[in-house]
Design a protein around this motif. Structure first.
Motif, mmCIF file in Angstrom:
data_model
loop_
_atom_site.group_PDB
_atom_site.id
_atom_site.type_symbol
_atom_site.label_atom_id
_atom_site.label_comp_id
_atom_site.label_asym_id
_atom_site.label_seq_id
_atom_site.Cartn_x
_atom_site.Cartn_y
_atom_site.Cartn_z
ATOM 1 N N GLY A 87 0.828 -1.208 0.000
ATOM 2 C CA GLY A 87 0.000 0.000 0.000
ATOM 3 C C GLY A 87 0.859 1.254 0.000
ATOM 4 O O GLY A 87 0.620 2.200 -0.760
ATOM 5 N N GLU A 113 10.769 3.830 6.282
ATOM 6 C CA GLU A 113 10.469 2.441 6.631
ATOM 7 C C GLU A 113 11.277 2.035 7.855
ATOM 8 O O GLU A 113 12.490 2.224 7.918
ATOM 9 C CB GLU A 113 10.783 1.521 5.432
ATOM 10 N N ARG A 152 4.999 -6.817 5.015
ATOM 11 C CA ARG A 152 4.732 -8.254 5.167
ATOM 12 C C ARG A 152 5.382 -9.059 4.047
ATOM 13 O O ARG A 152 5.520 -10.279 4.166
ATOM 14 C CB ARG A 152 3.220 -8.499 5.205
ATOM 15 N N LEU A 186 -3.055 -8.057 -1.726
ATOM 16 C CA LEU A 186 -2.391 -7.126 -2.643
ATOM 17 C C LEU A 186 -3.388 -6.295 -3.446
ATOM 18 O O LEU A 186 -3.221 -5.070 -3.548
ATOM 19 C CB LEU A 186 -1.416 -7.878 -3.563
HETATM 20 C C1 LIG Z 1 2.174 -14.653 5.661
HETATM 21 C C2 LIG Z 1 1.240 -13.833 4.796
HETATM 22 C C3 LIG Z 1 0.871 -14.321 3.564
HETATM 23 C C4 LIG Z 1 0.047 -13.560 2.727
HETATM 24 N N1 LIG Z 1 -0.258 -14.038 1.486
HETATM 25 C C5 LIG Z 1 -0.910 -13.245 0.611
HETATM 26 C C6 LIG Z 1 -1.032 -13.615 -0.749
HETATM 27 O O1 LIG Z 1 -0.573 -14.680 -1.155
HETATM 28 N N2 LIG Z 1 -1.660 -12.760 -1.610
HETATM 29 C C7 LIG Z 1 -2.159 -11.561 -1.184
HETATM 30 O O2 LIG Z 1 -2.725 -10.812 -2.017
HETATM 31 N N3 LIG Z 1 -2.044 -11.162 0.112
HETATM 32 C C8 LIG Z 1 -1.426 -11.964 1.000
HETATM 33 N N4 LIG Z 1 -1.249 -11.557 2.298
HETATM 34 C C9 LIG Z 1 -1.795 -10.266 2.708
HETATM 35 C C10 LIG Z 1 -0.904 -9.129 2.208
HETATM 36 O O3 LIG Z 1 0.433 -9.532 2.259
HETATM 37 C C11 LIG Z 1 -1.067 -7.885 3.056
HETATM 38 O O4 LIG Z 1 -2.434 -7.561 3.215
HETATM 39 C C12 LIG Z 1 -0.359 -6.702 2.439
HETATM 40 O O5 LIG Z 1 0.931 -7.041 1.986
HETATM 41 C C13 LIG Z 1 -0.273 -5.609 3.485
HETATM 42 O O6 LIG Z 1 0.265 -4.457 2.899
HETATM 43 P P1 LIG Z 1 0.194 -3.074 3.633
HETATM 44 O O7 LIG Z 1 0.229 -2.020 2.573
HETATM 45 O O8 LIG Z 1 -0.945 -3.038 4.574
HETATM 46 O O9 LIG Z 1 1.559 -2.932 4.425
HETATM 47 P P2 LIG Z 1 2.404 -3.878 5.378
HETATM 48 O O10 LIG Z 1 2.925 -5.004 4.600
HETATM 49 O O11 LIG Z 1 1.663 -4.155 6.619
HETATM 50 O O12 LIG Z 1 3.617 -2.915 5.674
HETATM 51 C C14 LIG Z 1 3.543 -1.841 6.569
HETATM 52 C C15 LIG Z 1 4.953 -1.315 6.742
HETATM 53 O O13 LIG Z 1 4.932 -0.196 7.633
HETATM 54 C C16 LIG Z 1 6.133 -0.250 8.390
HETATM 55 N N5 LIG Z 1 5.950 0.531 9.606
HETATM 56 C C17 LIG Z 1 5.083 0.289 10.616
HETATM 57 N N6 LIG Z 1 5.210 1.235 11.561
HETATM 58 C C18 LIG Z 1 6.164 2.086 11.135
HETATM 59 C C19 LIG Z 1 6.751 3.266 11.691
HETATM 60 N N7 LIG Z 1 6.345 3.746 12.865
HETATM 61 N N8 LIG Z 1 7.729 3.882 10.996
HETATM 62 C C20 LIG Z 1 8.143 3.396 9.780
HETATM 63 N N9 LIG Z 1 7.631 2.286 9.233
HETATM 64 C C21 LIG Z 1 6.650 1.648 9.895
HETATM 65 C C22 LIG Z 1 6.313 -1.717 8.673
HETATM 66 O O14 LIG Z 1 7.656 -2.020 9.039
HETATM 67 C C23 LIG Z 1 5.922 -2.320 7.329
HETATM 68 O O15 LIG Z 1 7.046 -2.436 6.485
HETATM 69 C C24 LIG Z 1 -0.439 -12.301 3.161
HETATM 70 C C25 LIG Z 1 -0.078 -11.822 4.426
HETATM 71 C C26 LIG Z 1 0.756 -12.575 5.234
HETATM 72 C C27 LIG Z 1 1.155 -12.011 6.572
#
Ligand SMILES: Cc1cc2nc3c(=O)[nH]c(=O)nc-3n(C[C@H](O)[C@H](O)[C@H](O)COP(=O)(O)OP(=O)(O)OC[C@H]3O[C@@H](n4cnc5c(N)ncnc54)[C@H](O)[C@@H]3O)c2cc1C
Length: 511
Positions: A13, A32, A40, A475
C-alpha cells in the motif's frame, strides 16, 4: 499543486501510493522501520535460499501493469509474472486432493470426482460471481467511503447481492458437498477473514482468480518489491530504511510532518500512513490531538487472526510427492477450528495449513538440488493470551512432524535453512495491533464506510493506505487503497484498471 509528501511504511500500500504520488509530480519521501522494503512481503535470505515472508499469490496482475502505466513505463521491463496451474491443490484430512485452475471443464471434472450433483450448482455459483466482482471490485474497491451517504448509496446493491450472508453460507446455497463448500469458500482467509463471518462479497475473489489467473513473480514476490522500489526511485522518490517514525506531528488540526526515532523532524504538506492503522492511533498520534469519535471507533475495531509461518529449505528435492506450488491442507474440523481461531481465541491442537513450494515454478530461489517451502497456520491474535515465547517451539515441532509424517518424508533430517514467525513478530516487528496478520477483520460492520477511512476524520491532510483501511488486506486491496489516496490528494489517476479487460471467462459451460 506539487506537494511535499511523506509516506510512512513500505508495504504494498505504501509503495503503491509513493509511486503514484511521485508519478503525479509530487515530492515524495518514504520512511520504513525495517532494513528492507516490502512490509509483510519482507524477504528472508538464509543459506542461499530466498524466502518470501508473506504474499505469494498474485491475483490481479493488471493492477501492477496499471501502476507501471501510471509511471509511463512497462511492468514487463521490471519483472516477469508466470501463471500457476493448478491455482491450488486442496487436500482433505485423508490426503485426497482437489485441484482447480482457470479451465471450467477441468474444474467440473474435479467436482465430478467428489460430488457430480454439485457441477450444476458450481456453474450457477460462478454465474453470480461476475456481478459481485463488478460491484465489489470494479465499482467500489477504489472509491473512498468518507461519508455515511457513500455507504447508504451502495446499501441496496449490497442487499441485492446478499452481502449479509457469509461466504460459506452463500456458497452453500449452490454446493452440497461439505468439502467442496470449503474449497469454494476458504478465500476470506487469504485476507484475514473467517469464511463464516466475512460478507459474501468476498466470493468475488474466486471470480478474480478464474478470470485473471493466479500468478507468481519470477524471483519471488521480493522481485516485485524490488521493482517497485526501483520504480519509485527512478521517479525521484527518496527512501529512508531502518528509520522508524515515532510521531505524526499535528499543528492546528493538520499533519505537519513526522518525528523519527532519532529525533529528526521532517515537514510535509501531506502525510500518507501505511503503518497499521490501529497502531497509528495508539502510538503515532498524540491522544490529545485525536477526536473522541476516532478514538472510540478505533478502540471498538475487531482485528483479524494472526499467523504462524515456518520458512524452511531442504537439501533434497520433494518432486513426485503429490504437491503443487500452492497447497492447502485442511483439518477435519473446519467451522470449529475457525471458531477457535477467530471467536474463542484458543490455540488448537489441530491445524489447517497453507504449504508453499515455489521451487516447483522457480528453482532460482534455492541452491541447486534443494527445495524452498513455507508453511503457514492461522492462529488467534494476541487477545488469546497465548505466551508465544513458550508456545512457539512446540507448535513448530507439531507442524513439522505432521508434514514429515504425511507429505514430506524425512523432512527434519533434510532441513538446512529455517526461520519462523509468530504473532509476536507481527506485533513487535510490523507494529501490528494485537499481532494481527491482516489488521482490521473483514466483517460487514467493518467494511467500506465502517472501516477506518482513507482520509483521517480528524486531519484533512493525513491519509491511510494498507490492510486496515478501505477496501482491506491482500495485494489487490492495498493497491486499491493507494489509488484512492492518489485520487484524494490529486491529481486523480486515469481510471484504467477500474474496467480491467475481462478475458471472456467461460463459466456456464464446460467449454
Ligand atoms: C504470511 C502472509 C501471507 C500472505 N499471502 C498473501 C497472498 O498470497 N496474496 C495476497 O494478495 N495477500 C497476502 N497476504 C496479505 C498481504 O500480504 C497484506 O495484506 C499486504 O501485503 C499488506 O500491505 P500493507 O500495505 O498493509 O503494508 P504492510 O505489509 O503491513 O507494511 C507496513 C509497513 O509499515 C512499516 N511501519 C510500521 N510502523 C512504522 C513506523 N512507525 N515507521 C516506519 N515504518 C513503519 C512496517 O515495518 C511495514 O514495512 C499475506 C499476508 C501474510 C502475513
Amino acid at each position: 499543486m506539487k506537494q511535499k509528501i511523506i509516506v510512512i511504511g513500505s508495504g504494498f500500500g505504501g509503495l503503491g501510493a509513493a509511486i503514484r504520488l511521485a508519478a503525479a509530480g509530487h515530492d515524495v519521501e518514504l520512511f520504513e522501520k525495517r532494513d528492507k522494503l516490502g512490509g509483510r512481503a519482507y524477504v528472508y535470505e538464509i543459506n542461499g535460499f530466498k524466502f518470501d515472508g508473506g504474499p505469494t499469490v498474485i491475483t490481479a496482475p493488471f493492477m501492477f501493469d496499471d501502476l507501471w502505466a501510471v509511471a509511463g513505463r512497462k511492468r514487463e521491463d521490471y519483472f516477469e509474472m508466470v501463471p500457476c496451474d493448478p491455482f491450488y491443490r486442496i487436500f482433505d484430512w485423508n490426503k485426497r486432493a482437489f485441484d482447480y485452475n482457470d479451465d471450467a471443464a477441468f474444474i467440473l471434472s474435479q467436482i465430478e470426482q467428489w460430488n457430480p450433483a454439485d457441477k450444476d450448482g458450481y456453474q450457477r455459483f460462478m454465474g453470480t460471481t461476475k456481478a459481485i466482482f463488478q460491484k465489489g471490485f470494479v465499482e467500489l474497491a477504489d472509491k473512498p467511503f468518507l461519508s455515511i451517504m457513500d455507504m447508504l448509496k451502495v446499501a441496496p446493491d449490497l442487499i441485492k447481492m446478499q452481502s449479509y450472508l457469509s461466504v460459506y453460507k452463500y456458497v452453500s446455497q449452490f454446493i452440497q458437498d461439505d468439502f467442496l463448500r470449503r474449497c469454494f469458500s476458504f478465500h476470506p482467509l487469504l485476507i484475514g477473514g473467517n469464511p463464516f463471518d466475512a460478507p459474501s462479497i468476498y466470493a468475488m475473489i474466486h471470480y478474480l482468480e478464474r478470470a485473471w489467473g493466479i500468478h507468481y513473480a519470477i524471483g519471488g514476490t521480493g522481485a516485485v518489491v524490488n521493482a517497485m522500489g526501483r520504480l519509485f526511485e527512478e521517479l525521484g522518490g527518496k527512501v529512508h530504511l531502518s528509520t522508524e517514525v515515532d510521531e505524526i506531528l499535528i499543528e492546528q488540526k493538520r499533519a505537519a510532518g513526522i518525528r523519527t526515532r532519532d529525533g529528526q523532524i521532517y515537514q510535509a504538506d501531506s502525510v500518507v500512513c501505511n503503518a497499521d492503522v490501529g497502531f497509528t492511533y495508539d502510538k503515532l498520534i498524540r491522544k490529545d490531538n485525536q477526536s473522541l469519535y476516532a478514538r472510540a471507533k478505533m478502540s471498538l475495531m475487531k482485528y483479524s487472526m494472526s499467523l504462524f509461518v515456518i520458512y524452511f529449505g531442504t537439501k533434497k528435492q520433494y518432486r513426485d510427492h503429490g504437491l503443487a506450488h500452492h497447497n492447502i491442507i485442511l483439518s477435519e474440523r473446519y467451522k470449529a477450528l475457525l471458531s477457535d481461531i477467530f471467536n474463542r481465541k484458543a490455540l488448537s491442537q489441530d491445524f489447517s495449513l497453507y504449504l508453499h513450494m515455489p521451487t516447483l515454478t522457480d528453482p532460482s530461489i534455492a541452491p541447486p538440488g534443494c527445495e524452498a517451502f513455507y508453511v503457514l497456520s492461522p492462529v488467534p491474535h494476541l487477545g488469546s493470551g497465548v505466551d508465544w515465547t513458550i508456545a512457539a517451539k512446540p507448535y513448530r515441532d507439531a507442524i513439522m512432524q505432521f508434514l514429515e509424517d504425511n507429505y514430506l518424508p524425512d523432512l527434519q533430517a533434510n532441513i538446512i535453512a529455517e526461520h519462523y514467525i509468530d504473532p509476536l513478530h507481527f506485533q513487535g516487528e510490523l507494529n501490528s495491533r494485537m499481532g494481527s496478520a491482516f489488521s482490521v477483520q473483514p466483517v460487514l460492520t467493518q467494511s467500506a464506510w465502517f472501516r477506518p477511512h482513507n482520509r483521517s476524520e480528524d486531519f484533512d491532510n493525513l491519509y491511510f493506505v494498507g490492510a486496515g483501511t478501505h477496501p482491506g488486506a491482500g495485494l489487490p486491496g492495498v493497491l486499491s487503497s493507494s489509488i484512492i489516496v492518489q485520487d484524494l490528494i490529486g491529481p486523480a489517476a486515469e481510471p484504467s484498471h477500474r474496467q480491467p479487460v475481462d478475458p471472456g471467462l467461460s463459466i456456464a459451460t464446460g467449454d
